[in-house]
Design a protein around this motif. Structure first.
Motif: not given
Length: 514
Positions: A283-304
């Motif tokens: 999460t700390p690195f996700l926060i860094r990405w989202m604060k640097t690029f507030p207008k981009k979409e971020f999606i957690n994708f899950y699946g084996p």
């Protein structure tokens, strides 16, 4: 109507023949030329005498030729088996002896290693080797070969690491893939004008999203050269140069980009969506990405791999307030169902932990040539046994959340009993990541007749010591969960899929006599 997975490409090639389909470095190929080349290779494969559902392996470095090969194999009514050209010979030999391919496709660069596998063939019919670039391919017809497959036939077999050290071949059908692509392309709003990056190796199943979402919508696929992962600034340059709009990868590369200072405001303006899959994004690195690029979409994708690439998603609408909070896996894909079962096969209620199970049309038929492991992982649904439907038991431990969502809590097979306590190694890793100065962490349990112990490997972004880390961990977790040994490294090793290589770290421990 889409009958087989390659039909997506066929329709896009008919609709936009002159459009660039795939880019790799300075090379480009249009839909029309990709159509022609894959048909020619398919005719050559057919001429060898392959039958429906025969396996055709390819041992190629990431390239346009690899994409040509995938389409050609599908168009020859066979299923493709990707092989990592950089893998040790022992692993490659196990794969080909297990799946018994009728044909192996290689390049001049990989011909020697492939020929060595074939020359040492022990049992079954020896595969035919096709070397790309030969004049024989150029002499083949350019028309589409007649197709006999149906959706229940295999599209590919991907080999994943097994707990015994022997890879398991996950079988995926055309129907599995079509159900996934229909949902994913629409869910992530892929459009014809998108330019989609393929960062994952082609022997890693998540590459299927990049390839087939592109072909379904007639978008352009940009293959990311593997060596760029070492140089985050070059990845940024590639995204800007090719005007990439959708990026999907394991979080490790996104963490690496953040650590190396590659995240700068107002860069990568074309990039709209960042999709991460395959492991937990700290999460700390996700926060860094989202604060640097507030207008981009971020999606957690899950699946084996066993459930066809991805089966759940969670759009992250706001920057997480707490850096120790785990990101939910999200909701199940359309026409899929996810639920957590406790040890007595009853449903886990909100707040309870259970093993995540998946049901629906993207669940694999099982493991190739491995009835025992198939019967263990793909079982009759205990909630509706009268339907005789199968579910896949993921081995992932999750906490049930409201609104049919889940949070990842670790692996069932990484839950240990130590000093009388049940311990989830993922919990220790989470505690390490919550320390502001830890940028990478992996926790391993070593057990032998002589002793049992928990050890940790970390990479730091500022100076510290094992003693200091242990003191800080005591504020986060009970003393019995504190690793006995903490080894500090400049960086943790990664495997070919871009994930932390825990097998290599375990071997390091064993070699050191820990």
């Amino acid at each position: 109507m889409i009958r087989l997975i390659q039909d997506y490409f066929q329709l896009s090639a008919e609709r936009s023949p002159k459009k660039v389909a795939v880019v790799y470095g300075e090379e480009k190929i249009t839909y029309k030329d990709l159509d022609k080349k894959s048909n020619q290779l398919a005719h050559l494969i057919r001429s060898i005498g392959v039958k429906r559902n025969d396996r055709v392996a390819f041992c190629l470095h990431k390239s346009i030729d690899a994409i040509v090969s995938i389409l050609a194999i599908l168009r020859s009514d066979c299923c493709y088996v990707p092989m990592d050209a950089k893998s040790p010979e022992q692993r490659l030999r196990y794969i080909v002896e297990d799946c018994q391919p009728a044909v192996i496709i290689c390049s001049p660069e990989t011909h020697v290693s492939v020929q060595s596998l074939v020359d040492g063939w022990i049992s079954g019919k020896r595969p035919i080797v096709i070397v790309l670039g030969s004049e024989e391919i150029e002499r083949q017809q350019v028309s589409l070969p007649p197709i006999g497959n149906i959706q229940d036939d295999l599209a590919y077999i991907f080999y994943t690491s097994g707990s015994t050290g022997k890879p398991k071949g996950v079988m995926i059908t055309h129907g599995n893939l079509i159900n996934f692509v229909e949902w994913a392309a629409d869910c992530f709003q892929v459009a014809e004008d998108d330019i989609i990056a393929n960062h994952a190796p082609l022997h890693f199943d998540i590459s299927g999203f990049d390839i087939y979402a592109s072909f379904k919508k007639g978008a352009t696929l940009v293959l990311v050269p593997p060596e760029l992962s070492l140089f985050p600034a070059k990845i940024v340059n590639l995204i800007e140069q090719e005007k990439i709009t959708i990026w999907q990868s394991v979080p490790s590369i996104l963490v690496h980009m953040a650590k190396m200072g590659a995240l700068q405001e107002n860069t990568m303006p074309s990039l709209k969506k960042i999709i991460f899959i395959g492991e937990v994004f700290p999460t700390p690195f996700l926060i860094r990405w989202m604060k640097t690029f507030p207008k981009k979409e971020f999606i957690n994708f899950y699946g084996p791999t066993e459930c066809t690439i991805g089966c759940a998603y969670y759009p992250i609408k706001e920057v997480p307030e707490d850096s120790t909070t785990a990101i939910p896996l999200g909701r199940a894909a359309k026409n899929m169902e996810m639920f957590a079962l406790k040890e007595d096969d009853s449903l886990a209620n909100v707040g309870e932990i259970g093993e995540l199970c998946i049901r629906g049309p993207t669940v694999s038929p099982g493991y190739w040539n491995n009835k025992e492991k198939t019967e263990k992982a793909f079982v009759v649904d205990p909630l509706f046994p009268h339907l005789n439907g199968k579910i896949y038991k993921t081995g992932d431990l999750v906490e049930a959340l409201p609104e049919e969502m889940f949070t990842f809590r670790g692996r069932k097979d990484s839950q240990i009993k130590f000093m009388g306590y049940r311990i989830e190694l993922g919990e220790i890793e989470s505690a390490l990541y919550s320390l502001g100065y830890v940028k990478e962490a992996a926790v391993i349990y070593l057990s032998s007749d002589e002793k049992s112990e928990i050890v940790a490997f970390v990479a730091l972004n500022r100076e510290s010591s094992p003693g200091q880390i242990k003191d800080d961990l005591k504020k986060k977790i009970p003393s019995y969960m504190i690793p006995r040994t903490i080894t500090i490294k400049d960086a943790l090793p990664l495997n070919s899929s871009g994930k932390i290589d825990r097998v290599k770290l375990r071997q390091e421990c064993e070699n050191d006599g820990n």
